[in-house]
Structures are given as structure tokens and as C-alpha cells.
Design an enzyme around this catalytic site. Structure first.
Site, PDB file in Angstrom:
ATOM      1  N   ALA A 211       0.822  -1.222   0.000  1.00 45.55           N
ATOM      2  CA  ALA A 211       0.000   0.000   0.000  1.00 45.55           C
ATOM      3  C   ALA A 211       0.853   1.267   0.000  1.00 45.55           C
ATOM      4  O   ALA A 211       0.456   2.284  -0.570  1.00 45.55           O
ATOM      5  CB  ALA A 211      -0.935  -0.006   1.204  1.00 45.55           C
TER       6      ALA A 211
ATOM      7  N   ASP B 267      -6.375   1.233   6.902  1.00 45.17           N
ATOM      8  CA  ASP B 267      -6.474   0.432   8.131  1.00 45.17           C
ATOM      9  C   ASP B 267      -5.285  -0.522   8.218  1.00 45.17           C
ATOM     10  O   ASP B 267      -5.427  -1.738   8.082  1.00 45.17           O
ATOM     11  CB  ASP B 267      -7.800  -0.347   8.137  1.00 45.17           C
TER      12      ASP B 267
ATOM     13  N   CYS C 104      -4.254   0.791  15.008  1.00 47.30           N
ATOM     14  CA  CYS C 104      -4.476  -0.152  16.109  1.00 47.30           C
ATOM     15  C   CYS C 104      -3.232  -0.268  16.982  1.00 47.30           C
ATOM     16  O   CYS C 104      -3.098  -1.189  17.775  1.00 47.30           O
ATOM     17  CB  CYS C 104      -4.878  -1.519  15.558  1.00 47.30           C
TER      18      CYS C 104
HETATM   19  N1  SAH Z   1      -9.018  -3.546   7.044  1.00 48.35           N
HETATM   20  C1  SAH Z   1      -9.136  -4.924   7.469  1.00 48.35           C
HETATM   21  C2  SAH Z   1      -8.065  -5.341   8.460  1.00 48.35           C
HETATM   22  C3  SAH Z   1      -6.684  -4.981   8.033  1.00 48.35           C
HETATM   23  S1  SAH Z   1      -5.451  -5.837   8.849  1.00 48.35           S
HETATM   24  C4  SAH Z   1     -10.503  -5.122   8.086  1.00 48.35           C
HETATM   25  O1  SAH Z   1     -11.105  -4.143   8.524  1.00 48.35           O
HETATM   26  O2  SAH Z   1     -10.951  -6.259   8.156  1.00 48.35           O
HETATM   27  C5  SAH Z   1      -4.071  -5.319   7.991  1.00 48.35           C
HETATM   28  C6  SAH Z   1      -3.913  -5.959   6.619  1.00 48.35           C
HETATM   29  O3  SAH Z   1      -2.857  -5.280   5.966  1.00 48.35           O
HETATM   30  C7  SAH Z   1      -3.518  -7.423   6.635  1.00 48.35           C
HETATM   31  O4  SAH Z   1      -4.402  -8.155   5.828  1.00 48.35           O
HETATM   32  C8  SAH Z   1      -2.108  -7.449   6.039  1.00 48.35           C
HETATM   33  O5  SAH Z   1      -1.887  -8.596   5.219  1.00 48.35           O
HETATM   34  C9  SAH Z   1      -2.100  -6.215   5.204  1.00 48.35           C
HETATM   35  N2  SAH Z   1      -0.798  -5.562   4.998  1.00 48.35           N
HETATM   36  C10 SAH Z   1       0.258  -5.504   5.830  1.00 48.35           C
HETATM   37  N3  SAH Z   1       1.231  -4.722   5.305  1.00 48.35           N
HETATM   38  C11 SAH Z   1       0.775  -4.273   4.121  1.00 48.35           C
HETATM   39  C12 SAH Z   1       1.306  -3.406   3.120  1.00 48.35           C
HETATM   40  N4  SAH Z   1       2.504  -2.841   3.263  1.00 48.35           N
HETATM   41  N5  SAH Z   1       0.549  -3.149   2.042  1.00 48.35           N
HETATM   42  C13 SAH Z   1      -0.686  -3.693   1.896  1.00 48.35           C
HETATM   43  N6  SAH Z   1      -1.235  -4.522   2.817  1.00 48.35           N
HETATM   44  C14 SAH Z   1      -0.516  -4.798   3.911  1.00 48.35           C
END
Ligand code: SAH
Length: 435
Positions: free
Chosen positions: A319, A339, A379
């Protein structure tokens, strides 16, 4: 009731205290200055047969100020226990001030159970579980997916129980509940009659407590994928293989709120299996969901298909890179959700975490059209609400955007926050609007 008497403190760290005479009665017959114990080899035992742990003045003050955790440095010496015990907590003069779980390995030695001298037996745990259930029935009537027990905030430190309809998914995070796994499973079975109880104690925080991560079935049959409703959509989660206990239940209420604000072209970063993205897709023209995990992205696509949402495009990417490229390409969005996972597991990582939050929030603000909505969450409990809001203000200034705060939200009502334990207020979720 004073349960031990200590010799007057001679030179600090003098000889071993004499064994405690019991039943000295109430009142304040003697003034004994606080004494520092040498480390013990055999534990001090209280009148009810439970081991006794005494605190130095600072620990007593902290306890009396209502903080439910006592750190190692505030104990009056090493109590000589193996860890996992229910203990009597006493002040420097041996006066009872409460009961707690003891942890030997963790920096957090004591976790509050009661201010009163009550029995911590099977019924104690049963009543705490029932009290937790009563809140959910009251706050979320008719709901069948929620966090049923939220650790210290529901009065059983280190125990997390999530309910997904007919199944329960449990985390045992401290030795005291780990050692009572069978009792807790029995009580959950007796009270809630689930078809199965999953153990999702495969979390690294267990190492801090000297416990190794663990996963498997505790009772009943293994669930296949479970489904639950969130607003207008149905979400499927995998309780054994998914992240956390299967889903991010703490964001459930925020997911539904996101649908209310969604419009135009939407972007959801860090999507997991689509908690926010699916909601956005019920209202927005189109949704781009960015998720780094192939497995989560595949489940998100399945969830979109099952809900017949055809306006959702899942991109497997980092992201941070996606946001940077989108700004470089001059793209624009009307609704953005951020998130991310926790960026700081300890205090040393706070500065880097805030930089990470600022980077993604600044870019998101640059990407918003006027009237656009940014729903941004954190979080990380080491970054509190004030620090998070300061970071947002600084990102808005650097992005040269005026942003309105529409809502300051947190986790759902099934994740209560303990007034005297700010750490339980870990989730921040702001709804901002760009002018
Ligand atoms: N928004 C979701 C929960 C997100 S948890 C909900 O409300 O259900 C965080 C997520 O970010 C995880 O699925 C993880 O795999 C992903 N993640 C971690 N680092 C990331 C990155 N650099 N880019 C994109 N996704 C990432």
C-alpha cells in the site's frame, strides 16, 4: 486484614523476614516502616492458602490509583513463584489490597482480579464470562458475531474469546489463563454450547510471558469457513487459518459506518478479506482494494463474488508503493480507507510508526477530491489518540489540505475500554472530510 508482620527495617536488604503470623486482627496496632524483601526462594503464603505478593509504596499507590497492572519493579522482591498463580496482593506492611494473576516472565507481574478478598474459583470465572455476555446482549442485541471476552477490560486478564455464531475462537495470553485452559473451555462449553472451540493462541505476545504460540481445536468439531453479516454484506472468515481469531471484529461497527460515507471512486488500503472494501462497494461507483497478502486478496475476491459486488478491483501490492504511485500519476479518489496493521510493537518503535502513519495519511489526503472522505485507523496502542490526531494535523498541513473531523471512533462496543487502563483504547478510527 494484616496477614504478615515484618521485622522493622534495619539496613536495607537485611535478613529474611520472619514467617508471617496470621490473624493479627484489624486495626493498626503497629507502625512498621516499609521493608524491602530479599528475593525469596519459598513463597509467602496468606491465610487462605494462596501465595502472597507484596508491593513497594509506588506499586501500592498505583494499585490504589486503579491501575490494573503492576510491574516487576514495584514488587517487594521476587515472590519465588513459578507464574500463573492467583495471588493475594499486600502492601509493605502485609495488609490485603486485592487479588491478581501473577506472571513470572513478563514485565507485567500482576494483573488485577479483585479489590476484595473473594474466592477466585470456578464460579468466579463463570460469573465474569456471564457478565461479559450480558454486556453483549445489551449493547448488540440480536448479534451473533462479537468479542465475548476482552481480557482485562472484562475482568479476566489475558483471555480473549470471539464468538462467530456457533463457534468460539479463544486466545490465552498469560500463564494464569493458559494453565486454566481446560476449566475455561469447560465453562465456555457449559454456558454457550458452541459446536466447536478453536484455540488461536498462535500469537507472538505469548513469548513475553514465556509461552509458545499454539493453535488447534479445544472442543468440538473444526469449523469450515464461517459467514457473518456486516450491514448489507456477508463476510466469510477462516477461524483456523485467518489472521487474528479469523476476522477483525474490532472494526465491525466502523465497517458499517464506512458504507454510509462511501461515494464515487473509492480506495481501501490494507484490505485483508474486505471488511471495509465490501462496505464501500455497496455505495461507491468503484472500489480499489490494496492488500499485500495473496491469500487474503483471494478471500476478498471470493467475498466480493459471494455478495455479487462487481465494482470491486483487488490489487495485490504494498500500500505504501501504491499510494506513492497514485500521487505521482495524479490519480484522485472520493473515499479512502486506511487500516494498516500495528506499526509499533514496543515503545522504541513509536517514532518510526508515526512516520509511517504520516506518510500514508499525507498521500491519502493528496489523493482526495474536495468533499472526499478519509477513514483512517490505527491499532497501535503505543500511539495514543492525541499522538494520532497530531500526526493527522501535521499530514494535513504538509498536504496543504483543510480536513474536517467528522467522527472520532474506536473499537466496537464489544471491545470495552477500561477507564484505568488506557492500553485497552488501542483502536483509533477517524472519519475526516476534505474541504
Ligand atoms: N481492514 C481490514 C483489516 C486490516 S489488517 C478489516 O477491517 O478487516 C491489515 C492488513 O494489511 C492485513 O491483511 C495485512 O496482510 C495487510 N498488509 C500488511 N502490510 C501491508 C502493506 N505494506 N501493504 C498492503 N497490505 C498490507
Amino acid at each position: 486484614m494484616p496477614t504478615s508482620s515484618k521485622p522493622p527495617s534495619g539496613p536495607p536488604r537485611g535478613g529474611r523476614p520472619s514467617s508471617p503470623p496470621h490473624g493479627a486482627g484489624r486495626g493498626r496496632p503497629h507502625h512498621r516502616p516499609e521493608k524491602v524483601h530479599p528475593d525469596r526462594t519459598s513463597p509467602e503464603i496468606g491465610p487462605d492458602g494462596l501465595p502472597q505478593v507484596s508491593l513497594v509504596r509506588r506499586g501500592v499507590d498505583r494499585w490504589q490509583a486503579g491501575h490494573p497492572w503492576i510491574y516487576r519493579a514495584d514488587l517487594n522482591g521476587d515472590p519465588g513463584l513459578v507464574g500463573g498463580e492467583v495471588v493475594r496482593v499486600v502492601d509493605g506492611r502485609g495488609w490485603f489490597i486485592g487479588k491478581a494473576f501473577y506472571s513470572r516472565q513478563s514485565k507485567i507481574s500482576l494483573r488485577w482480579l479483585s479489590f476484595d478478598d473473594i474466592a477466585v474459583d470456578d464460579d468466579f470465572f463463570r460469573q465474569r464470562l456471564l457478565a461479559a455476555q450480558a454486556l453483549r446482549t445489551q449493547a448488540l442485541p440480536g448479534e451473533t458475531t462479537y468479542r465475548l471476552m476482552h481480557g482485562e477490560a472484562d475482568g479476566i486478564p489475558g483471555l480473549v474469546v470471539d464468538r462467530y455464531g456457533d463457534y468460539l475462537s479463544v486466545q490465552f495470553l498469560v500463564p494464569a489463563v493458559e494453565q486454566r485452559k481446560a476449566l475455561i473451555s469447560d465453562l465456555l462449553q457449559e454456558q454457550f454450547k458452541p459446536k466447536g472451540i478453536v484455540n488461536r493462541s498462535d500469537v507472538s505476545v505469548r513469548h513475553l510471558e514465556g509461552l509458545t504460540p499454539e493453535k488447534g481445536m479445544l472442543r468440538g468439531e473444526a469449523p469450515g469457513p464461517v459467514s457473518f453479516d456486516e450491514g448489507l454484506v456477508r463476510v466469510r472468515a477462516d477461524l483456523l487459518e485467518g489472521q487474528k481469531t479469523g476476522a477483525f471484529l474490532d472494526q465491525r461497527e466502523n465497517h458499517v459506518v464506512a458504507a454510509q460515507y462511501a461515494h464515487g471512486e473509492a480506495l481501501d488500503c490494507f484490505s485483508y478479506v474486505g471488511g471495509f472494501a465490501l462496505q464501500l462497494a455497496t455505495r461507491a461507483q468503484s472500489v480499489t482494494a490494496v492488500e499485500i497478502s495473496e491469500l487474503a486478496a483471494a478471500q476478498l475476491r471470493d467475498n466480493a463474488a459471494a455478495n455479487k459486488l462487481t465494482n470491486l478491483n483487488v490489487v495485490v501490492a504494498n500500500a505504501f508503493d501504491f499510494l506513492r504511485d497514485a500521487v505521482d500519476e495524479g490519480r484522485k479518489f472520493d473515499t479512502i480507507v486506511l487500516d494498516p496493521p500495528s506499526f509499533a510493537k514496543n515503545k522504541d518503535a513509536i517514532a518510526a510508526a508515526v512516520r509511517g502513519y504520516k506518510e500514508i495519511n499525507l498521500r491519502a489526503m493528496q489523493l482526495l477530491r474536495p468533499g472526499g472522505i478519509l477513514i483512517t485507523a490505527s491499532c497501535t496502542y503505543h500511539v495514543d489518540e492525541q499522538a494520532f490526531e497530531d500526526m493527522l494535523a501535521s499530514a494535513a498541513a504538509d498536504a496543504r489540505r483543510r480536513m474536517q473531523i467528522i467522527e472520532r471512533r474506536g473499537a466496537g462496543k464489544d471491545h470495552p475500554v477500561l477507564l484505568n487502563l488506557r492500553e485497552t483504547r488501542y483502536l483509533k478510527c477517524y472519519v475526516l472530510r476534505a474541504l
